[in-house]
Design a protein around this motif. Sequence first.
Motif, PDB file in Angstrom:
ATOM      1  N   GLY A   1       0.660  -1.414  -0.136  1.00  0.00           N
ATOM      2  CA  GLY A   1       0.029   0.030   0.050  1.00  0.00           C
ATOM      3  C   GLY A   1       0.690   1.276  -0.085  1.00  0.00           C
ATOM      4  O   GLY A   1       0.306   2.452   0.479  1.00  0.00           O
ATOM      5  N   GLN A   2       2.160   1.171  -0.599  1.00  0.00           N
ATOM      6  CA  GLN A   2       3.097   2.570  -0.711  1.00  0.00           C
ATOM      7  C   GLN A   2       3.029   2.886  -1.989  1.00  0.00           C
ATOM      8  O   GLN A   2       2.581   2.438  -3.157  1.00  0.00           O
ATOM      9  N   ASN A   3       3.418   4.171  -1.813  1.00  0.00           N
ATOM     10  CA  ASN A   3       3.637   4.864  -3.410  1.00  0.00           C
ATOM     11  C   ASN A   3       4.985   4.111  -4.037  1.00  0.00           C
ATOM     12  O   ASN A   3       5.683   4.506  -3.344  1.00  0.00           O
ATOM     13  N   PRO A   4       4.575   3.619  -5.165  1.00  0.00           N
ATOM     14  CA  PRO A   4       6.080   2.945  -5.749  1.00  0.00           C
ATOM     15  C   PRO A   4       6.884   4.063  -6.283  1.00  0.00           C
ATOM     16  O   PRO A   4       8.072   3.623  -6.734  1.00  0.00           O
ATOM     17  N   PHE A   5       6.491   5.416  -6.442  1.00  0.00           N
ATOM     18  CA  PHE A   5       7.712   6.276  -6.914  1.00  0.00           C
ATOM     19  C   PHE A   5       8.385   6.838  -5.916  1.00  0.00           C
ATOM     20  O   PHE A   5       8.988   7.767  -6.109  1.00  0.00           O
ATOM     21  N   TYR A   6       8.180   6.403  -4.536  1.00  0.00           N
ATOM     22  CA  TYR A   6       9.120   6.606  -3.513  1.00  0.00           C
ATOM     23  C   TYR A   6       9.521   5.589  -2.605  1.00  0.00           C
ATOM     24  O   TYR A   6       9.051   4.480  -2.566  1.00  0.00           O
ATOM     25  N   THR A   7      10.722   5.773  -2.083  1.00  0.00           N
ATOM     26  CA  THR A   7      11.175   4.604  -1.464  1.00  0.00           C
ATOM     27  C   THR A   7      12.197   4.934  -0.518  1.00  0.00           C
ATOM     28  O   THR A   7      13.052   6.077  -0.516  1.00  0.00           O
ATOM     29  N   HIS A   8      12.600   4.289   0.744  1.00  0.00           N
ATOM     30  CA  HIS A   8      13.384   4.287   1.615  1.00  0.00           C
ATOM     31  C   HIS A   8      14.323   3.336   1.757  1.00  0.00           C
ATOM     32  O   HIS A   8      15.391   3.257   2.572  1.00  0.00           O
ATOM     33  N   LEU A   9      14.169   2.338   0.675  1.00  0.00           N
ATOM     34  CA  LEU A   9      14.938   1.116   0.645  1.00  0.00           C
ATOM     35  C   LEU A   9      16.345   1.328   0.115  1.00  0.00           C
ATOM     36  O   LEU A   9      17.438   0.624   0.109  1.00  0.00           O
ATOM     37  N   MET A  10      16.638   2.610  -0.596  1.00  0.00           N
ATOM     38  CA  MET A  10      18.036   2.927  -1.132  1.00  0.00           C
ATOM     39  C   MET A  10      18.340   4.282  -0.288  1.00  0.00           C
ATOM     40  O   MET A  10      17.436   5.004  -0.142  1.00  0.00           O
ATOM     41  N   PHE A  11      19.591   4.488  -0.333  1.00  0.00           N
ATOM     42  CA  PHE A  11      19.909   6.030  -0.001  1.00  0.00           C
ATOM     43  C   PHE A  11      19.203   6.215   1.473  1.00  0.00           C
ATOM     44  O   PHE A  11      19.009   7.215   1.991  1.00  0.00           O
ATOM     45  N   TYR A  12      19.281   5.151   2.305  1.00  0.00           N
ATOM     46  CA  TYR A  12      18.737   5.036   3.569  1.00  0.00           C
ATOM     47  C   TYR A  12      19.490   6.169   4.443  1.00  0.00           C
ATOM     48  O   TYR A  12      20.746   6.000   4.537  1.00  0.00           O
ATOM     49  N   PRO A  13      18.882   6.817   5.300  1.00  0.00           N
ATOM     50  CA  PRO A  13      17.372   6.836   5.702  1.00  0.00           C
ATOM     51  C   PRO A  13      16.656   7.933   4.945  1.00  0.00           C
ATOM     52  O   PRO A  13      15.529   8.253   5.602  1.00  0.00           O
ATOM     53  N   THR A  14      17.365   8.624   3.980  1.00  0.00           N
ATOM     54  CA  THR A  14      16.524   9.759   3.089  1.00  0.00           C
ATOM     55  C   THR A  14      15.166   9.093   2.376  1.00  0.00           C
ATOM     56  O   THR A  14      15.469   7.822   1.881  1.00  0.00           O
ATOM     57  N   ARG A  15      14.470  10.011   2.024  1.00  0.00           N
ATOM     58  CA  ARG A  15      13.327   9.599   0.892  1.00  0.00           C
ATOM     59  C   ARG A  15      13.648   9.825  -0.441  1.00  0.00           C
ATOM     60  O   ARG A  15      14.287  10.832  -0.598  1.00  0.00           O
ATOM     61  N   VAL A  16      13.816   8.619  -1.261  1.00  0.00           N
ATOM     62  CA  VAL A  16      14.195   8.914  -2.650  1.00  0.00           C
ATOM     63  C   VAL A  16      13.212   9.127  -3.790  1.00  0.00           C
ATOM     64  O   VAL A  16      12.064   8.296  -3.287  1.00  0.00           O
ATOM     65  N   ASN A  17      12.894  10.019  -4.281  1.00  0.00           N
ATOM     66  CA  ASN A  17      12.072  10.241  -5.283  1.00  0.00           C
ATOM     67  C   ASN A  17      12.497   9.591  -6.628  1.00  0.00           C
ATOM     68  O   ASN A  17      13.533   9.943  -7.215  1.00  0.00           O
ATOM     69  N   LEU A  18      11.657   8.803  -7.076  1.00  0.00           N
ATOM     70  CA  LEU A  18      11.912   7.646  -8.150  1.00  0.00           C
ATOM     71  C   LEU A  18      11.255   8.366  -9.356  1.00  0.00           C
ATOM     72  O   LEU A  18      11.266   7.656 -10.490  1.00  0.00           O
TER      73      LEU A  18
END
Length: 614
Positions: free
Chosen positions: A74-91
């Motif tokens: 149920g997450q937005n697939p265009f954002y992630t914390h899985l890489m460049f942790y702990p920042t939020r990355v805009n995909l």
Amino acid sequence: VVEQSAAELRLDDRDAPVHSLRNHAVAFAVCLGLGFAFTLPGSLSLNSGLLGNPGDNFQHAWFLWHFARAVLHGQNPFYTHLMFYPTRVNLSWSTTDPLAGILAFPLSVFAGPVAAYNFSLILQLALAAFCARLLCLRISRNEIAALIGGMLFGFSPYLVAQALQHLSLVTAFPIPLFVLALDRIVSGESRSWRAGIPLGIALLLVAFAHYDYAAICVVFAVLLLAIEIWQRFQSGIQLFVARVWKPIAAGAATFLIGFAPLLWMMLGTPSEMPLPRKPGHIEVMSADVLGFAIPSWNHVFFGKFARGWNPDLFLAGVEGTVYIGAIVLALAVLGFWKRRKTNQAWAIRATILAFAFWLLSLGPRLHVLGHELSVPGPAAILFDLPFAKFISAPARFDVVVALCLAILSSLAVKYLIESPEFRTLRYWLVPLIVALVIADYLTIPFPRSSTVDPGKGYSASRTNPVIYGCAVPRQLQSGAILTFPMLSAPYCLRSMWMQTSDRGKFAIVDGYLSYSPPDVWKPFWNVRILRSLMSLEGIYRTPIDTTADAASAATTIRELNLSAAVVFDSPEPEQDAGVSYMEKVFGVKPERAGTCTIFRLKPPSDAPSEDPAK
């Protein structure tokens, strides 16, 4: 007799949809079979390794996996914390493959990332051929000619070369659908504004495949409308404009409404916007003037011959493969010459558009046989525009060249089939053409990348050879993993694949994005250990103080929620330096784990218990 004929006519009309559906099913089966044939031998075992050369294919496999994972959570697939942790990355700026991700979703969930990627790649080749067949069928009105035309586009050297690395660029099937919808408007088949809705939806699908393709389709539409206006210069311009402006406007509105959420994610936060490509990169990724005659290194017959040519011809790698081949070029010329009167509209359109997009593919500066000329290319003006600087490879304009040549070739095959001059020859002439084209375009064996070690295919330690990759122990699969080398390829892709293999049970501090904001690493500048690791890797040029770094280790582990640090097998000086640094700073003995060295870091007592991706 009249009543009987009328009854037969009604029966034929009733059966026409059945025959049409059957023809479509057979054509798609043929296209899918060719997809498996063009990716042999890897297509025989979809779980044995990723199709293509090791590199960006692992990034695209990660995107497919992440898309399915985000949807399930149920997450937005265009954002992630899985890489460049702990920042939020805009995909949203990157090639996240949302269209391919939707189509591959069931396989991503039930079959795993390897099979999902491989089948998705084969499916995209087949869909590109099938949808191009639909366009050629509308133009040529001949099933055999349309199928051959679709095959020439879907398995063109351009798309097959992109299949070595870039799933998003192989997802080209919406392009012929866009042209199909545009042709319905231009031809006047439907004058209602509602005819623009399929056009907008098709362009939206193109954008969800790749943003570059969306820009290319817009340029295509502008040039096609310009051709039509030019042909009506002395009669009917006002009538033509009055007929098409409403559906064109409706198509633009449909696209903007559908694309608005993604556009907001792309432009909503200025700090997350990436930098455009540099002029030097754009010039390298341009097609050669004679590229249409230069086969790839993987060509069955001419590959070894091509390897002996000027290496500068192949600096763009798969991006520079715009080979056409003598057979297809001859068919295109024949199609234009013989159908310039009977199928005048598309014979002229396809020829002009093929030539125009070939010029655009040459980029801002011309190259001939790998030698740069001091002559600006026709696309120099285009690449001065702000939006064009995000089209990272001008050679991608060749996708339209491939489609136009497929249209012209289908017209040529139609002529050969229906012309009385070739009536006695058509039963073997068409199979001969198909055999010659497949022999020219088939590049087997199609490369396959090992999922054991994305960097090398297989790897071995200096003491004990192994055939398994880096594996994080299960008890350490929480929090985040710090990897080294951090940003250099292929190690950033190895860390992403390591994460994918472990189903995202941990985040990674590094990663790779095709488009990333310039300050993606700024938040980490004040983290001494990260700054030192990047200096050790050669990215920064700052002094390394291991004593001060060791004093900050506990704070770093707590702030980044680290459960382990990993040093991938790399060139010995770099690997030895990384292992030595980690041991001194964290005070932990290293452990060998396949193709990497692992340091177990004690999780902080106040570490959050939830999934780090959340």
